[in-house]
Design a protein around this motif. Structure first.
Motif, PDB file in Angstrom:
ATOM      1  N   LEU A 171     -14.255   7.860  19.390  1.00 46.77           N
ATOM      2  CA  LEU A 171     -13.865   6.535  18.830  1.00 46.77           C
ATOM      3  C   LEU A 171     -14.133   5.232  19.867  1.00 46.77           C
ATOM      4  CD1 LEU A 171     -11.029   7.550  16.614  1.00 46.77           C
ATOM      5  CD2 LEU A 171     -13.318   6.754  15.774  1.00 46.77           C
ATOM      6  N   LEU A 172     -15.004   4.487  19.813  1.00 48.91           N
ATOM      7  CA  LEU A 172     -15.191   3.343  20.619  1.00 48.91           C
ATOM      8  C   LEU A 172     -14.329   1.979  20.264  1.00 48.91           C
ATOM      9  CD1 LEU A 172     -17.586   5.350  20.939  1.00 48.91           C
ATOM     10  CD2 LEU A 172     -18.790   3.203  21.841  1.00 48.91           C
ATOM     11  N   GLU A 173     -13.353   1.760  20.903  1.00 48.65           N
ATOM     12  CA  GLU A 173     -12.450   0.864  20.593  1.00 48.65           C
ATOM     13  C   GLU A 173     -13.249  -0.671  20.600  1.00 48.65           C
ATOM     14  OE1 GLU A 173      -9.187   0.707  19.797  1.00 48.65           O
ATOM     15  OE2 GLU A 173      -9.008   2.909  19.796  1.00 48.65           O
ATOM     16  N   GLY A 174     -12.747  -1.514  19.749  1.00 49.13           N
ATOM     17  CA  GLY A 174     -13.461  -2.908  19.490  1.00 49.13           C
ATOM     18  C   GLY A 174     -14.845  -2.837  18.906  1.00 49.13           C
ATOM     19  N   GLU A 175     -15.370  -1.786  18.827  1.00 46.32           N
ATOM     20  CA  GLU A 175     -16.848  -1.886  18.585  1.00 46.32           C
ATOM     21  C   GLU A 175     -17.250  -1.982  16.991  1.00 46.32           C
ATOM     22  OE1 GLU A 175     -19.718  -2.508  18.747  1.00 46.32           O
ATOM     23  OE2 GLU A 175     -20.533  -1.336  20.300  1.00 46.32           O
ATOM     24  N   GLY A 176     -18.149  -2.671  16.574  1.00 46.42           N
ATOM     25  CA  GLY A 176     -18.761  -2.955  15.405  1.00 46.42           C
ATOM     26  C   GLY A 176     -19.629  -1.930  14.937  1.00 46.42           C
ATOM     27  N   HIS A 177     -20.136  -2.122  13.594  1.00 45.96           N
ATOM     28  CA  HIS A 177     -21.124  -1.169  13.071  1.00 45.96           C
ATOM     29  C   HIS A 177     -22.559  -1.192  13.798  1.00 45.96           C
ATOM     30  CE1 HIS A 177     -22.910   1.336  10.072  1.00 45.96           C
ATOM     31  NE2 HIS A 177     -23.981   0.511   9.821  1.00 45.96           N
ATOM     32  N   ALA A 178     -23.107  -2.726  14.237  1.00 49.03           N
ATOM     33  CA  ALA A 178     -24.488  -2.828  15.068  1.00 49.03           C
ATOM     34  C   ALA A 178     -24.354  -2.181  16.309  1.00 49.03           C
ATOM     35  CB  ALA A 178     -24.632  -4.199  14.894  1.00 49.03           C
ATOM     36  N   MET A 179     -23.112  -1.694  16.908  1.00 50.32           N
ATOM     37  CA  MET A 179     -23.118  -1.093  18.336  1.00 50.32           C
ATOM     38  C   MET A 179     -23.606  -1.988  19.482  1.00 50.32           C
ATOM     39  SD  MET A 179     -24.731   2.961  17.195  1.00 50.32           S
ATOM     40  CE  MET A 179     -26.443   1.923  16.872  1.00 50.32           C
ATOM     41  N   LEU A 180     -23.194  -3.367  19.161  1.00 52.06           N
ATOM     42  CA  LEU A 180     -23.713  -4.509  20.161  1.00 52.06           C
ATOM     43  C   LEU A 180     -22.735  -4.830  21.189  1.00 52.06           C
ATOM     44  CD1 LEU A 180     -25.871  -6.735  17.468  1.00 52.06           C
ATOM     45  CD2 LEU A 180     -26.775  -5.060  19.157  1.00 52.06           C
ATOM     46  N   ARG A 181     -21.410  -4.442  21.044  1.00 50.80           N
ATOM     47  CA  ARG A 181     -20.509  -4.885  21.830  1.00 50.80           C
ATOM     48  C   ARG A 181     -20.313  -3.999  23.208  1.00 50.80           C
ATOM     49  NH1 ARG A 181     -15.817  -5.591  17.306  1.00 50.80           N
ATOM     50  NH2 ARG A 181     -17.113  -6.959  15.917  1.00 50.80           N
ATOM     51  N   ARG A 182     -20.959  -2.637  22.922  1.00 48.38           N
ATOM     52  CA  ARG A 182     -20.716  -1.621  24.010  1.00 48.38           C
ATOM     53  C   ARG A 182     -21.688  -0.875  24.117  1.00 48.38           C
ATOM     54  NH1 ARG A 182     -14.650   1.431  23.622  1.00 48.38           N
ATOM     55  NH2 ARG A 182     -15.549   2.385  25.286  1.00 48.38           N
ATOM     56  N   PRO A 183     -22.939  -1.600  24.426  1.00 48.89           N
ATOM     57  CA  PRO A 183     -24.296  -0.918  24.421  1.00 48.89           C
ATOM     58  C   PRO A 183     -24.372   0.279  25.409  1.00 48.89           C
ATOM     59  CG  PRO A 183     -24.648  -3.037  25.227  1.00 48.89           C
ATOM     60  CD  PRO A 183     -23.148  -2.940  24.575  1.00 48.89           C
ATOM     61  N   ALA A 184     -23.873   0.043  26.547  1.00 52.72           N
ATOM     62  CA  ALA A 184     -23.904   1.037  27.712  1.00 52.72           C
ATOM     63  C   ALA A 184     -23.454   2.178  27.275  1.00 52.72           C
ATOM     64  CB  ALA A 184     -23.350   0.341  28.918  1.00 52.72           C
ATOM     65  N   ASP A 185     -22.221   2.434  26.556  1.00 49.69           N
ATOM     66  CA  ASP A 185     -21.398   3.279  26.064  1.00 49.69           C
ATOM     67  C   ASP A 185     -22.287   4.166  25.063  1.00 49.69           C
ATOM     68  OD1 ASP A 185     -19.444   3.071  27.784  1.00 49.69           O
ATOM     69  OD2 ASP A 185     -18.148   1.609  26.377  1.00 49.69           O
TER      70      ASP A 185
END
Length: 238
Positions: A171-185
């Motif tokens: 579960l990636l905290e703070g991430e939305g559906h487009a996967m643009l906030r934590r791309p490296a993860d």
């Protein structure tokens, strides 16, 4: 008539493994899922991530007939048709899907050629049939996703575990559906899955959405489509 297939962005000579990326879509649509749709473009950075983890493997993007899942589960049917028709030299396929593509890779994950399933922010409704998946099975979802429900992913993973299937979940905290906030993860999850590793605790890296979009453009142009594989069209049309 459109036919399902694979756009190969990497195809080393003699490759026996294929990393197949399945993009998202819509609940209902028979429109053309053309090459420049954002849902397909978002998968492109996972191609170099897969290449770095498995340099001898082929890497391709699944091409559906339609943008939608539709009442017949068209995306999953297209994926199964592709898996059935792959050349015999391809003996192992790792499936990686996002959103509707995540639902498709789960639905087709019991195919005999499939050697692992990674579902990113998958669309898994409450009544989704349980599929006899074989490990490795990994689910990852952003906690701020308002398009597909992280609780649905967690519930499906729990059902698999109750059936005796080992499942890794993130579960990636703070991430939305487009996967643009934590791309490296997301890239790390993909690379580790392809390499057969389990990611350690993710460092919660973040990026500006603009830089994440830029990385998509870079990946798109550095790994162009080099070969197209299409399967024979079925007679059903819309």
């Amino acid at each position: 008539m459109r036919c399902p297939g694979v756009d190969l962005v990497r195809h080393p000579a003699g490759a026996t493994d294929l990393v197949l990326l399945a993009h998202g879509g819509q609940e209902h649509s028979h429109a053309d899922p053309h090459l420049w749709r954002p849902a397909l473009l978002r998968m492109w950075p996972f191609a170099p991530a897969a290449r770095s983890a498995a340099p001898d493997a082929a890497v391709g993007l699944l091409r559906y007939r339609f943008r939608g899942w539709n009442d017949d589960g068209d995306a999953a049917a297209d994926l199964r048709a592709v898996l059935d028709a792959l050349p015999p030299v391809i003996s192992r396929v790792l499936l990686i899907g996002h959103s509707m593509g995540g639902r498709a890779v789960v639905a087709a994950g019991d195919h005999p050629r499939v050697a692992g399933v990674l579902a990113l922010a998958p669309w898994l409704p409450r009544d989704e049939p349980l599929v006899a998946l074989r490990p490795p099975v990994t689910f990852a979802h952003g906690t701020d996703d308002t398009m597909t429900d992280p609780a649905g992913t967690t519930a499906y993973a729990a059902r698999l575990r109750a059936a005796g299937v080992a499942v890794t979940t993130y579960l990636l905290e703070g991430e939305g559906h487009a996967m643009l906030r934590r791309p490296a993860d997301w890239n790390r999850i993909v690379a580790d899955f392809v390499a057969g590793r389990t990611s350690e605790d993710l460092p919660e890296t973040s990026a500006h959405v603009a830089s994440a979009v830029g990385s998509i453009a870079v990946a798109r142009f550095r790994m162009p489509v080099r070969e197209r594989f299409r399967v024979p069209c079925r007679t059903k049309t819309h």
